[in-house]
Structures are given as structure tokens and as C-alpha cells.
Design an enzyme around this catalytic site. Structure first.
Site: not given
Length: 368
Positions: A267, A351, A353
Site C-alpha cells: 500500500c 492488502h 493480508e
């Protein structure tokens, strides 16, 4: 106008003068920030505790927010960093076995001003058509105060030209110990990672540890020489808030690390690495904020559904010729990642995750 609870009358006022009335929840007071919308249907606690939302008022497009309450484990940081919250309906009585508190109490405890009962669809359409803009939430208020509040909203600045990382990054160096739950890894140790905290989310650290890395986290202003002295196998530049071009100290650190150690940016970290390599960034009209953003992995044409939260992007044609775009957004064609083997750089704008969101891209941590 007649309001059911005039003592809790709240307003959300955009810079362009549009006024949305509702009922206050969370902390009383006034919140100022860039108004953005998040399209995620779940994961509101992870959204509200994500440091990347520093300086923003988040409008949730999903109608019911707070259904499962809040708990300490799901926080992405120790406390919310966002300015304010706007929802259609804030659930008063959560129903979930993991709930430890209500969303209302959670926001109040952390001083986050909220407004419920607003037409979140109308706000979203306005932001989508006109672009993200500053605004304010205030409660309790009287109707007599509205003209003054509108004048205040008109004078609010945007996020361009502001370094917000300095407000969320934590100084010093600390070892991250993952919780003993689903993140406990039985994988062999892969190596030692130093994470530059630009506003890092806990779930990023969890994923790195789950992939087999031992993680130390350092402040955003940690010199490159100090980082290299730690002898990392990989340096991770984390997510974070605001205009990447203003985080000059992190850009300088990244420049000094290029070619000396393997680098991975997520990011804001993706944008910082691009700037360090001579590329340029620009402000998106209304940003990408949600959990259902499709991206295409260019080498394989595989489609991933990703979690995203950014208001700036990298201008692809300004990257050095050695950089290879690896991911592209299927919504607007913006760059979502690149590799540059000559510098040992790998980045993603989204992202991987999740936190909240799908796990389509978590394999990226295993591939580092």
C-alpha cells in the site's frame, strides 16, 4: 424539522455545503477529515482501527454496522486513528460470542465521533461523483449552529501535501510476538524481517510471522544504516495514511536500501518504493476503500479479489524501465503492484493480508 432525539442531533457537512442529518453515537464533539466511503460488508472493527484511515471520516456503505460488537483481538492497532464514522444504522445490542463491547462504547472510549441514521447511499454517490472531499461531523448541535458549521467545512484542507505517517508510526524498535491462535506457525523459520512502521496493521505482522519470519518493527524515521546494521533478510515497508510524496524521510530511507537488501512494499510502502525509484504518485478521485476489489495478476492472468484502502496511486509510466508491473486494477486500470529484480523490489498496492477481506492474496507472504 422534527427530530426524535434532538439532544443527540448530529450533522455531517461536506466542504461543498451539503448537510446530512442524523443521530450522534460514539464520542461527542466535532471531527474533521476527508470523507471517504468503504464498501466492505463486514470487518468494520478492522477498518476503524486501521492506521491508514488517519485524517479521514469513513462512511460505511453497508446498512448495519456493529452487529457483532468489538473485541481486543480484532484491532489492527491499539486504538482507532480515523477522525470520524458515518453509518446508516449503528447496532445497539451486538450478538456474537466474541463480543466484548459495543461499537458505540468502543468509539466513545477512544474519542471517535460518529453519526448514525444518515443516508449513506446519498453520501457515497456525492463522493463518487464529485470526489473525496473534506467534511465534518458534529454532535450535539442545534439548527442555529448549522450556518456556522457550514462555513467551517468550507475552509477545511484536503490530504494532499500533508504527512500523516508521523502521527501513527511508533518510534523505536520492537519485536513482534504473534498471538497463540490461528496465526501460530509450524512452518520452518524463513528468515528475519524488519518492518518499517508507516502505520502498520497487526494482520500484516501476523501474516509475516505465519509465513515463517521473525519480525522486528522500527519507526518510520529509523535511518537506513540502523536497519542494515540489524542484518535483515527482508525489509517490509508497511501500509500507512496520507500523501506518500510528503513522507520524505521514508523515501530517503528506501533510496538508501535499494539494491542492498530484499524490499517488499504494501500500500503506502508500495508508493514509497516507487517514489524512491524515481516514479510519481497522484491523488485518486475517490480512492479504493473496500474488500471486493478485483485485480489481475499480469504474468498469469489470474484474478484476485482483494482488500484495498488508498487514496493515492503510482503513475505507471513513470516507473524505471527495469520495473515490471505485476498487478492491475480491473475497476479503473490503476497499477496494483510491480517487481524490479535489479533492485530486489516487490510491491503490492492492495492488502494481501485482508484484515478485513478475502484471503486470495495471502500466498504472497509465502512467496517472499
Amino acid at each position: 424539522m422534527i427530530f426524535a432525539h434532538p439532544e443527540r442531533l448530529a450533522v455531517l457537512i461536506l466542504k461543498d455545503g451539503m448537510v446530512f442529518y442524523g443521530e450522534g453515537f460514539g464520542a461527542k464533539g466535532k471531527a474533521r477529515g476527508e470523507v471517504v466511503f468503504n464498501t466492505g460488508m463486514s470487518g468494520y472493527q478492522e477498518v476503524f482501527s486501521d492506521p491508514s484511515y488517519k485524517g479521514q471520516i469513513v462512511v460505511m456503505t453497508s446498512a448495519h454496522i456493529g452487529n457483532v460488537g468489538v473485541n481486543e483481538r480484532d484491532n489492527e492497532d491499539v486504538k482507532p486513528a480515523l477522525s470520524g464514522v458515518a453509518v446508516y444504522k449503528a447496532t445497539v445490542t451486538p450478538s456474537n460470542y466474541r463480543a466484548e463491547d459495543t461499537l458505540d462504547h468502543y468509539l466513545e472510549r477512544h474519542g471517535v465521533v460518529g453519526i448514525s441514521g444518515v443516508d449513506q447511499r446519498a453520501i457515497t454517490l456525492r463522493v463518487r461523483n464529485v470526489g473525496a472531499m473534506p467534511g465534518l461531523i458534529a454532535w450535539p448541535v442545534s439548527l442555529d449552529e448549522i450556518p456556522s458549521l457550514k462555513e467551517q467545512a468550507k475552509s477545511l484542507p484536503g490530504l494532499e501535501g500533508i504527512d500523516l505517517v508521523r502521527f501513527v508510526s511508533k518510534d523505536g524498535i520492537r519485536r513482534y510476538e504473534p498471538p497463540l491462535d490461528e496465526w501460530t506457525s509450524n512452518k520452518p523459520k524463513k528468515g528475519y524481517a524488519v518492518v518499517i512502521d508507516l502505520g502498520v496493521k497487526q494482520s500484516i505482522l501476523d501474516c509475516l510471522c505465519s509465513a515463517g519470519y521473525v519480525c522486528d518493527v522500527c519507526g518510520a524515521k529509523t535511518p537506513a544504516s540502523d536497519i542494515m546494521a540489524m542484518k535483515p533478510d527482508i525489509v517490509v515497508l508497511s501500509n500507512g495514511p496520507g500523501d506518500p510524496s510528503q513522507v520524505t524521510y521514508a523515501i530517503d530511507t528506501a533510496k538508501r536500501l535499494l539494491g542492498k537488501v530484499k524490499l517488499f512494499g504494501i500500500c503506502l510502502g508500495h508508493q514509497i518504493l516507487a517514489l524512491a525509484m524515481g516514479a510519481k504518485t497522484y491523488k485518486l478521485k475517490f480512492g479504493h476503500h473496500g474488500t471486493k476489489h478485483p485485480v489481475r495478476h499480469i504474468p498469469s492472468s489470474r484474478i484476485l479479489i482483494t482488500s484495498q484502502n488508498h487514496g493515492f496511486a503510482v503513475l505507471e509510466n513513470t516507473l524505471p524501465k527495469t520495473a515490471m508491473p505485476t498487478f492491475v486494477s480491473l475497476n479503473d486500470g490503476t497499477l496494483e503492484g510491480f517487481d524490479d529484480p535489479s533492485f530486489g523490489v516487490k510491491t503490492v498496492q492492495f492488502h494481501p493480508e485482508g484484515g478485513p477481506g478475502p484471503h486470495d492474496a495471502r500466498f504472497i507472504f509465502d512467496s517472499l
